[in-house]
Design a protein around this motif. Sequence first.
Motif, PDB file in Angstrom:
ATOM      1  N   GLN A  13       0.828  -1.204   0.000  1.00 55.49           N
ATOM      2  CA  GLN A  13       0.000   0.000   0.000  1.00 55.49           C
ATOM      3  C   GLN A  13       0.861   1.251   0.000  1.00 55.49           C
ATOM      4  OE1 GLN A  13      -3.185   0.073   2.889  1.00 55.49           O
ATOM      5  NE2 GLN A  13      -3.006   2.292   3.076  1.00 55.49           N
ATOM      6  N   VAL A  14       0.536   2.186  -0.924  1.00 59.73           N
ATOM      7  CA  VAL A  14       1.235   3.470  -0.956  1.00 59.73           C
ATOM      8  C   VAL A  14       0.268   4.628  -0.697  1.00 59.73           C
ATOM      9  CG1 VAL A  14       3.120   2.676  -2.423  1.00 59.73           C
ATOM     10  CG2 VAL A  14       1.056   3.625  -3.482  1.00 59.73           C
ATOM     11  N   GLY A  15      -1.019   4.338  -0.644  1.00 55.86           N
ATOM     12  CA  GLY A  15      -2.023   5.358  -0.351  1.00 55.86           C
ATOM     13  C   GLY A  15      -3.371   4.722  -0.120  1.00 55.86           C
ATOM     14  N   LEU A  30       0.613  10.286 -10.173  1.00 55.00           N
ATOM     15  CA  LEU A  30       1.818   9.466 -10.355  1.00 55.00           C
ATOM     16  C   LEU A  30       2.204   9.421 -11.834  1.00 55.00           C
ATOM     17  CD1 LEU A  30       1.085   6.467  -7.951  1.00 55.00           C
ATOM     18  CD2 LEU A  30       2.858   8.216  -7.673  1.00 55.00           C
ATOM     19  N   SER A  31       1.206   9.274 -12.695  1.00 52.64           N
ATOM     20  CA  SER A  31       1.461   9.241 -14.134  1.00 52.64           C
ATOM     21  C   SER A  31       2.023  10.572 -14.626  1.00 52.64           C
ATOM     22  CB  SER A  31       0.174   8.910 -14.883  1.00 52.64           C
ATOM     23  OG  SER A  31       0.386   8.915 -16.263  1.00 52.64           O
ATOM     24  N   GLU A 144       8.542   3.058  -2.381  1.00 53.59           N
ATOM     25  CA  GLU A 144       9.054   4.258  -1.704  1.00 53.59           C
ATOM     26  C   GLU A 144       8.968   5.489  -2.593  1.00 53.59           C
ATOM     27  OE1 GLU A 144       9.657   4.770   1.510  1.00 53.59           O
ATOM     28  OE2 GLU A 144       8.941   2.713   1.701  1.00 53.59           O
ATOM     29  N   ASP A 145       9.278   5.320  -3.878  1.00 56.60           N
ATOM     30  CA  ASP A 145       9.165   6.447  -4.819  1.00 56.60           C
ATOM     31  C   ASP A 145       7.710   6.912  -4.915  1.00 56.60           C
ATOM     32  OD1 ASP A 145      11.877   6.268  -5.351  1.00 56.60           O
ATOM     33  OD2 ASP A 145      11.591   5.016  -7.144  1.00 56.60           O
ATOM     34  N   ALA A 146       6.798   5.952  -5.008  1.00 54.19           N
ATOM     35  CA  ALA A 146       5.375   6.297  -5.112  1.00 54.19           C
ATOM     36  C   ALA A 146       4.894   7.002  -3.852  1.00 54.19           C
ATOM     37  CB  ALA A 146       4.552   5.036  -5.357  1.00 54.19           C
ATOM     38  N   ARG A 147       5.296   6.509  -2.686  1.00 52.45           N
ATOM     39  CA  ARG A 147       4.900   7.147  -1.423  1.00 52.45           C
ATOM     40  C   ARG A 147       5.400   8.586  -1.349  1.00 52.45           C
ATOM     41  NH1 ARG A 147       6.305   2.019   1.539  1.00 52.45           N
ATOM     42  NH2 ARG A 147       4.291   1.001   1.866  1.00 52.45           N
TER      43      ARG A 147
END
Length: 157
Positions: A13-15, A30-31, A144-147
Amino acid sequence: MSMSVSMPLGGVQVGSYDSYQQAQAAVDHLSDEKFPVENVTIIGSDLKMVERVTGRLTWGRALAAGAASGAWWGLFVGLLLGIFAPSGTSWISSVLTGLLIGLVFGALFAAMGYAATRGQRDFTSVSQVTASRYDVMCDPSRAEDARAILARWSLRN
């Protein structure tokens, strides 16, 4: 990259969001940030089916809906058959004949369907499946990048 059996469906999970629109906006962000979104999954949890009653179903309403639906199909068939009509008059008659036949058969089939229910369901409704929470999941190697991207985005909003 294939997911391991021990990893949860969709990754980590990132969100987490209250509505699908919020989760969709997060993935869109993100895109926009050139994140490889093919590594992202939106998972809805605690699903429920909501049926909103829109009105009472009567013989007249059932017949009218069936006739209208049949008329559209008849119009479509009439237009297709009208392509092969030798003259403008026969084209119009092809279209009108298709429309009328569709109208009659639509009403007839609607009457049979309504009669088959025997008053068991005398209302119309719209159904929708919703979730109480939407989690944005990501491949662990990119999580981690997405978070970090989503954390910066949430501070701006």
